[in-house]
Design an enzyme around this catalytic site. Structure first.
Site, PDB file in Angstrom:
ATOM      1  N   GLY A   7      -7.599 -49.168 127.990  1.00  0.00           N
ATOM      2  CA  GLY A   7      -8.601 -49.514 126.990  1.00  0.00           C
ATOM      3  C   GLY A   7      -8.256 -48.861 125.662  1.00  0.00           C
ATOM      4  CG  LEU A  12      -4.253 -44.749 125.292  1.00  0.00           C
ATOM      5  CD1 LEU A  12      -4.087 -46.175 124.776  1.00  0.00           C
ATOM      6  CD2 LEU A  12      -3.015 -44.316 126.066  1.00  0.00           C
ATOM      7  CG  HIS A  53     -13.198 -43.845 127.695  1.00  0.00           C
ATOM      8  ND1 HIS A  53     -12.691 -42.667 128.215  1.00  0.00           N
ATOM      9  CD2 HIS A  53     -12.526 -44.047 126.535  1.00  0.00           C
ATOM     10  CE1 HIS A  53     -11.769 -42.190 127.387  1.00  0.00           C
ATOM     11  NE2 HIS A  53     -11.633 -43.010 126.375  1.00  0.00           N
ATOM     12  CD  GLU A  54     -11.597 -47.631 125.608  1.00  0.00           C
ATOM     13  OE1 GLU A  54     -11.514 -47.334 124.404  1.00  0.00           O
ATOM     14  OE2 GLU A  54     -10.885 -47.074 126.469  1.00  0.00           O
ATOM     15  CG  HIS A  78     -13.262 -44.161 121.834  1.00  0.00           C
ATOM     16  ND1 HIS A  78     -12.786 -42.981 121.318  1.00  0.00           N
ATOM     17  CD2 HIS A  78     -12.574 -44.365 122.987  1.00  0.00           C
ATOM     18  CE1 HIS A  78     -11.858 -42.487 122.136  1.00  0.00           C
ATOM     19  NE2 HIS A  78     -11.709 -43.306 123.164  1.00  0.00           N
TER      20      HIS A  78
HETATM   21 NI    NI Z   1     -10.381 -43.097 124.734  1.00  0.00          NI
END
Ligand code: NI
Length: 151
Positions: free
Chosen positions: A46, A89, A130-131, A134
């Protein structure tokens, strides 16, 4: 398509609240294409737009079941829980235990501006959470369970 630089932990960009997308145009399509390519190149499942320095509510996800492109995604319901290791990432090799819902329902727009609803569970549910975090400047580190004590 192009691979974009991934913003790393410590950069303020990761802490900003992203703005909803109002216009879906060629530029947004290019962003989606680049984000997918960047995610695949980096071996992630992701990627959120702020991770490539763009403060828009856009994420791409692929947990092995095909690419999902989500514009202005919102979690409209969630249930259950799961605890497992997570990474990002933007955060190097750091992995932490995070507890997330087992099931989530996400509403978003697709690249054509059409409303879509996704019913996600397990890894896909974790990834959606999670995404979408962000997009509000929240990192998995903020939600990590306390490290187990070792003796
Ligand atoms: Ni992340």
């Amino acid at each position: 398509m192009a691979i974009r630089n991934i913003v790393k932990l410590g950069d303020d960009t990761l802490r900003k609240t992203c703005k909803p997308v109002k216009i879906i145009d060629k530029r947004l399509h290019a962003l989606l294409d680049d984000m997918a390519q960047t995610m695949y190149e980096a071996g992630g499942v992701g990627l959120a737009a702020p991770q490539v320095g763009v403060l828009k509510r856009v994420v791409v996800i692929d947990v092995g079941k095909g690419l999902l492109e989500l514009i202005n995604p919102e979690i409209v319901s969630s249930s259950g829980s799961q605890t497992g290791e997570e990474g990002c990432l933007s955060c190097g090799d750091v992995r932490k235990s995070v507890t997330r819902p087992m099931h989530v329902e996400v509403r978003a727009l697709d690249r054509n501006g059409k409303g879509i609803t996704i019913k996600a569970e397990e890894l896909l549910a974790r990834c959606c959470c999670h995404e979408i975090d962000h997009l509000d400047g929240i990192l998995f580190l903020d939600r990590a369970n306390p490290d187990e004590e070792r003796s």
